[in-house]
Write an enzyme that holds these catalytic residues in place. Structure first.
Site, PDB file in Angstrom:
ATOM      1  N   ASP A  35      28.639  40.326  22.824  1.00  0.00           N
ATOM      2  CA  ASP A  35      28.204  40.464  24.211  1.00  0.00           C
ATOM      3  C   ASP A  35      26.740  40.046  24.317  1.00  0.00           C
ATOM      4  O   ASP A  35      25.973  40.251  23.371  1.00  0.00           O
ATOM      5  CB  ASP A  35      28.370  41.910  24.689  1.00  0.00           C
ATOM      6  N   ASN A  36      26.378  39.470  25.465  1.00  0.00           N
ATOM      7  CA  ASN A  36      24.964  39.161  25.701  1.00  0.00           C
ATOM      8  C   ASN A  36      24.336  40.147  26.690  1.00  0.00           C
ATOM      9  O   ASN A  36      23.168  40.003  27.053  1.00  0.00           O
ATOM     10  CB  ASN A  36      24.794  37.721  26.209  1.00  0.00           C
ATOM     11  N   SER A 129      43.446  36.262  35.719  1.00  0.00           N
ATOM     12  CA  SER A 129      43.397  37.063  36.939  1.00  0.00           C
ATOM     13  C   SER A 129      44.472  36.631  37.917  1.00  0.00           C
ATOM     14  O   SER A 129      44.875  35.459  37.950  1.00  0.00           O
ATOM     15  CB  SER A 129      42.012  36.900  37.584  1.00  0.00           C
ATOM     16  N   TYR A 154      35.539  31.528  41.460  1.00  0.00           N
ATOM     17  CA  TYR A 154      35.996  32.388  40.369  1.00  0.00           C
ATOM     18  C   TYR A 154      37.472  32.136  40.076  1.00  0.00           C
ATOM     19  O   TYR A 154      37.879  31.968  38.920  1.00  0.00           O
ATOM     20  CB  TYR A 154      35.781  33.865  40.723  1.00  0.00           C
ATOM     21  N   LYS A 158      39.460  30.505  36.542  1.00  0.00           N
ATOM     22  CA  LYS A 158      40.587  31.078  35.802  1.00  0.00           C
ATOM     23  C   LYS A 158      41.752  30.084  35.739  1.00  0.00           C
ATOM     24  O   LYS A 158      42.439  29.980  34.704  1.00  0.00           O
ATOM     25  CB  LYS A 158      41.025  32.405  36.431  1.00  0.00           C
TER      26      LYS A 158
END
Length: 345
Positions: A35-36, A129, A154, A158
């Site tokens: 993770d960032n 999604s 978005y 996906k």
């Protein structure tokens, strides 16, 4: 599956990722979080450790940085599987910042797929999604429902991500992929230790509900009261995040049992029950006894009217089905909000 199987979880400190890490640990896997912390906090890892009873390995890295990710894969050593969550996820924000969404969501996945090929890692579970369906012509949706033009950048990221996986599976043998199309994850871990943690103003309904109830927000804005639905508010398939996390574990188990070295499957992950935004509000008020201050405002760009999942054979193929109710999820979300009030991250 042996207790030594390492699962790389990109975005593993995020909302869905953190709950999946817990369920992977419970199932005997060795999750390793990447993770960032662009949309999460480091303190989440301490909470995960508290739930699991031991520290979970975490490496800070940005999936957009191919060189940094190559180093991560080298450091971790033999990796059994990858679960790829790392992505920006707010529909409204994607309308305002489309280029950022394409660079992050598509670039990160492309890097992961390239490194999986280089390191001969065969199992991938991809976080997709229900936004890929756009506004479906027929409800509920099955995995065979035709994809409509996405209603937001978005949603397009996906759709492109799924196509990228399809193309990669065709181009190289040795990749087995399971794409999970989530509906609307809500709730929190029953312990109250981890849950959805929006940075700044929430983009999703339930954190806005809980923050309004807690007095952090003056009022809840409900986007759209003139949809063609029974009460005029949009309809979604709200799934408890712990149920969703368990679906990822089942997806890995399924990939392990498949014969051959190439596979690609899409599975809807929802409850099969559509609930309106107003029904969600009323469910929260019922289980908490708190009345919400809300207002109806104009529809939000990028939102669709209604979508929910069919209870599909492909979900049963995983040996999985949702267990928690909308009220269960609201109760757990409120417990999480109350925990944050006394033990902030």
């Amino acid at each position: 599956m042996t207790p030594t199987q390492k699962v790389l979880v990109t975005g593993g400190a995020g909302f869905i990722g953190s709950h999946t890490v817990v369920e992977l640990h419970n199932a005997g896997y060795l999750p390793i979080v990447i993770d960032n912390f662009s949309n999460s906090k480091r303190g989440v890892m301490d909470r995960i450790a508290k739930i699991c009873g031991e520290e979970i390995r975490m490496i800070e890295a940005d999936c957009r940085d191919l060189a940094a990710m190559a180093e991560v894969f080298d450091r971790v050593g033999t990796i059994h599987s990858v679960i790829h969550f790392a992505a920006f996820k707010a529909v409204g924000e994607s309308v305002e910042k489309p280029a950022e969404y394409y660079v992050n969501n598509i670039g990160s996945l492309a890097n992961v797929l390239m490194l999986m090929q280089i390191n001969r890692i065969s199992n991938l579970v991809f976080s997709s999604s229900c936004t890929v369906y756009g506004q479906p012509d027929v409800l509920p949706v099955t995995e065979d429902t035709p994809l409509q033009p996405a209603s937001s950048p978005y949603g397009y990221t996906k759709q492109v991500g799924e196509q990228l996986i399809n193309d990669t599976v065709r181009a190289q043998r040795g990749l087995k992929a399971m794409t999970l199309r989530y509906f609307n994850p809500i709730g929190a871990h029953p312990s109250g230790l981890i849950g959805e943690l929006p940075l700044g103003v929430p983009n999703n309904l339930v954190p806005f509900i809980t923050q309004t109830a807690a007095g952090i927000r003056e009022k809840l804005s409900i986007y759209g009261s003139d949809y063609n639905t029974p009460d005029g508010t949009a309809i979604r398939d709200y799934i408890h995040v712990v149920d969703l996390a368990k679906a990822h574990v089942q997806a890995l188990r399924m990939l392990d049992t498949l014969p051959g070295d190439t596979f690609n499957q899409v599975v809807n992950v929802g409850t099969g029950q559509g609930s309106s935004v107003m029904q969600a509000v009323l469910a929260f008020e019922k289980v908490t006894g708190r009345k919400l201050n809300y207002q109806m405002i104009d529809r939000r760009p990028g939102d669709i009217e209604a979508v929910w999942a069919a209870t599909a054979d492909k979900s049963r193929l995983l040996g999985w089905e949702a267990q928690a109710s909308l009220e269960d999820a609201m109760r757990d979300a409120w417990r999480w909000q109350e925990m944050l009030a006394t033990h902030p991250l």
